[in-house]
Write an enzyme that holds these catalytic residues in place. Structure first.
Site, PDB file in Angstrom:
ATOM      1  N   TYR A 150       0.796  -1.241   0.000  1.00  8.50           N
ATOM      2  CA  TYR A 150       0.000   0.000   0.000  1.00  8.50           C
ATOM      3  C   TYR A 150       0.824   1.285   0.000  1.00  8.50           C
ATOM      4  CZ  TYR A 150      -2.767  -3.775   2.105  1.00  8.50           C
ATOM      5  OH  TYR A 150      -3.332  -4.981   2.391  1.00  8.50           O
ATOM      6  N   HIS A 151       1.911   1.318  -0.768  1.00  9.23           N
ATOM      7  CA  HIS A 151       2.762   2.508  -0.791  1.00  9.23           C
ATOM      8  C   HIS A 151       3.031   3.005  -2.212  1.00  9.23           C
ATOM      9  CE1 HIS A 151       4.547   0.739   3.194  1.00  9.23           C
ATOM     10  NE2 HIS A 151       3.374   1.313   3.382  1.00  9.23           N
ATOM     11  N   PRO A 152       2.005   3.207  -3.055  1.00 12.61           N
ATOM     12  CA  PRO A 152       2.260   3.685  -4.416  1.00 12.61           C
ATOM     13  C   PRO A 152       2.676   5.160  -4.419  1.00 12.61           C
ATOM     14  CG  PRO A 152      -0.098   3.620  -4.008  1.00 12.61           C
ATOM     15  CD  PRO A 152       0.561   3.014  -2.796  1.00 12.61           C
TER      16      PRO A 152
END
Length: 537
Positions: free
Chosen positions: A471-473
């Site tokens: 969850y780190h785009p």
């Protein structure tokens, strides 16, 4: 409607901007957010993150998917993103991690002048109210409450001991002088006041307390469909709220804070982006800006999960659900216990190779079984350990699926496209196996969920079959000075006056850790830039 500043997106960055810009009573600010105010129990109770992250049902979550990933057996990955005030800070695990000072020095070397660690650290400190008090590494007067976990599970401390199996020492502060080591995460959680034990989302910290300001207008359940421009200047935006469509004018600036997916999508819908791609969708280019939607990258995550013979973890069986219900009652009274847990209680930062000068892997230890982002539930009590490579080499794209603003964009993070990422994930998974086999975890180790024959080929096949985002785009509106940069180091869109992008999309390279605290820092600095510009006029 006319305002000095129009902010499109009320996530972590947008919430900071709205609060900071409206501190000046002579400025009028309008914030547009597609979701709700995000004040309900699902957001406030930390343990209920499990009910939101899966997107089933779709609660405070855009619940995006990637395009088929060639190096992950053609699977379409899941991409949860927060929808509501506070954005992903309303549905994340609350982990407060800044990354490494070298990350920001690297940004400066890549063309983002003024974003070195020495320049960024004061904004981190200004945002933080840490329960440990003020120091060279922490602030104690900011809006965002950051605290230690009050009652972590015993297994989380056993995990910290287990990390010694790979020579990873204990570390009491991942945001201190040295990130390397294993420990318990600090979390963005109220530790003081009547909301003790509740999630301290960025909206709860910055925005909710000031929404009554007469110079601040917050429109929720409203979606920006297009940025309006005249003579290469942003003048406002076209908004849809329910059945109504209307325009909002910005006399000073339009600020785009819709995240690594939403910001490039809205730029392209507005005619700002790669001209050939825009024409494919019938959009007349306003500005040919090829970097919009490029440089997409993310932390790919691999998980090992076990069932547990002990019951002091989380399970979705009747006994486990009863324990959760009792914990919920205790949390309402005291703000402590399992309901106050981020679930990802423990963590570690370690080097995949001892010769490296700094950690390149991050671990998250979860006191429950996590499988396919909670989209594949398991009844058994259990636990999980995640590992991700923090500085991936693979780069993908964000593109339009259509000219319809309601259509989800095409998200292609190109996971494992670079062979160096494949080799690193294999080393990371081997280290993870050593940790999960350590003696300190023996009392909790039951059945392994996805066993394999132990060969490199079998392990790599398991990675390809199950790995997905943590969850780190970032990176789709990269800042810099070259022709592929979308914004300059002041976060102004190159070629369009009166328009900035402020969110994780501007990161030239993902930080070595979770991205929420850095996004808050970016917004704090952007607000200072705008304040300085206003005073200089």
């Amino acid at each position: 409607m006319r305002f000095d500043y129009l902010i499109l997106g009320g996530g972590s960055a947008g919430a900071v901007l709205a609060a900071r810009l409206s501190q000046d009573p002579d400025c009028t600010v309008c914030l547009i957010e597609a979701g709700t105010e995000a004040r309900d129990i699902l957001v406030r109770a930390p343990a209920l993150v499990a009910a939101m992250v899966s997107g089933r049902p779709q609660l405070h979550n855009w619940a995006y998917h990637t395009t088929p990933q060639a190096e992950l057996n053609g699977r379409r990955g899941f991409q949860p993103r927060g929808r509501g005030l506070g954005g992903s800070s309303a549905i994340n695990a609350m982990l407060y991690v800044r990354g490494q000072p070298q990350d920001y020095d690297d940004w400066a070397e890549m063309g983002a002048e003024g974003w070195d660690w020495q320049s960024c650290q004061p904004s981190f400190l200004a945002s933080e109210r840490n329960m440990r008090g003020a120091s060279d590494w922490h602030g104690d007067a900011g809006p965002l409450q950051v605290g230690d976990q009050r009652r972590p599970r015993p297994i989380s401390r056993a995990f910290v001991e287990a990390c010694a199996a790979v020579q990873c020492p204990p570390n009491a502060d991942f945001n201190g002088p040295d990130q390397e080591g294993a420990g318990l995460y600090q979390v963005t959680q109220f530790w003081d006041g009547p909301r003790k034990g509740e999630r301290c989302s960025v909206a709860a910290a910055y925005l909710h307390p000031v929404m009554a300001r007469p110079n601040l207008t917050v429109l929720t359940r409203a979606r920006a469909e297009k940025i309006l421009t005249t003579d290469a200047r942003a003048t406002g935006a076209l908004i849809r709220q329910g059945r109504k469509r209307f325009s909002v004018e910005a006399t000073r600036e339009v600020i785009l804070s819709a995240g690594a997916f939403g910001s490039p999508q809205l730029l392209m819908l507005s005619g700002i982006g790669p001209a050939d791609h825009l024409r494919e969708h019938g959009i007349e280019p306003v500005l040919d800006l090829p970097g919009v939607g490029a440089n997409l990258h993310d932390h790919l995550d691999y998980i090992i999960s076990y069932t547990s013979p002990r019951r002091d973890v989380v399970g979705l069986n009747p006994r486990g659900l009863m324990r959760l219900a009792r914990a919920g009652a205790g949390w309402r009274k005291h703000g402590e216990g399992l309901f106050a847990s981020p679930m990802a209680e423990g963590g570690a930062f370690l080097r995949s190779d001892p010769s490296l000068d700094r950690p390149d892997l991050q671990l998250h230890f979860v006191v429950g079984i996590v499988d396919q982002h909670m989209r594949k539930p398991h009844l058994a009590d259990g636990w999980s350990v995640h590992v991700c490579a923090m500085r991936p080499k693979s780069r993908g794209t964000l593109r339009l699926a259509s000219a319809d603003p309601r259509a989800a964009p095409l998200i292609d993070p190109a996971f494992l496209q670079d062979p160096r990422d494949q080799a690193l994930m294999l080393r990371a998974a081997r280290l993870l196996e050593q940790i999960t086999d350590a003696p300190s975890l023996d009392p909790w180790r039951g059945r392994k969920l996805y066993p394999h024959d132990g060969t490199d080929a079998a392990l790599m096949a398991d990675i390809r079959a199950r790995a997905d985002t943590i969850y780190h785009p970032v990176g789709t509106c990269r800042m810099g000075r070259d022709e592929m940069a979308v914004v300059d180091p002041q976060l102004r869109v190159q070629g369009i006056a009166g328009l900035r992008v402020v969110d994780a999309s501007v990161m030239p390279q993902v930080v070595s850790g979770n991205t929420n605290a850095p996004t808050v820092m970016i917004a704090e600095r952007a607000a200072a830039f705008m304040r300085a510009d206003r005073l200089g006029d």
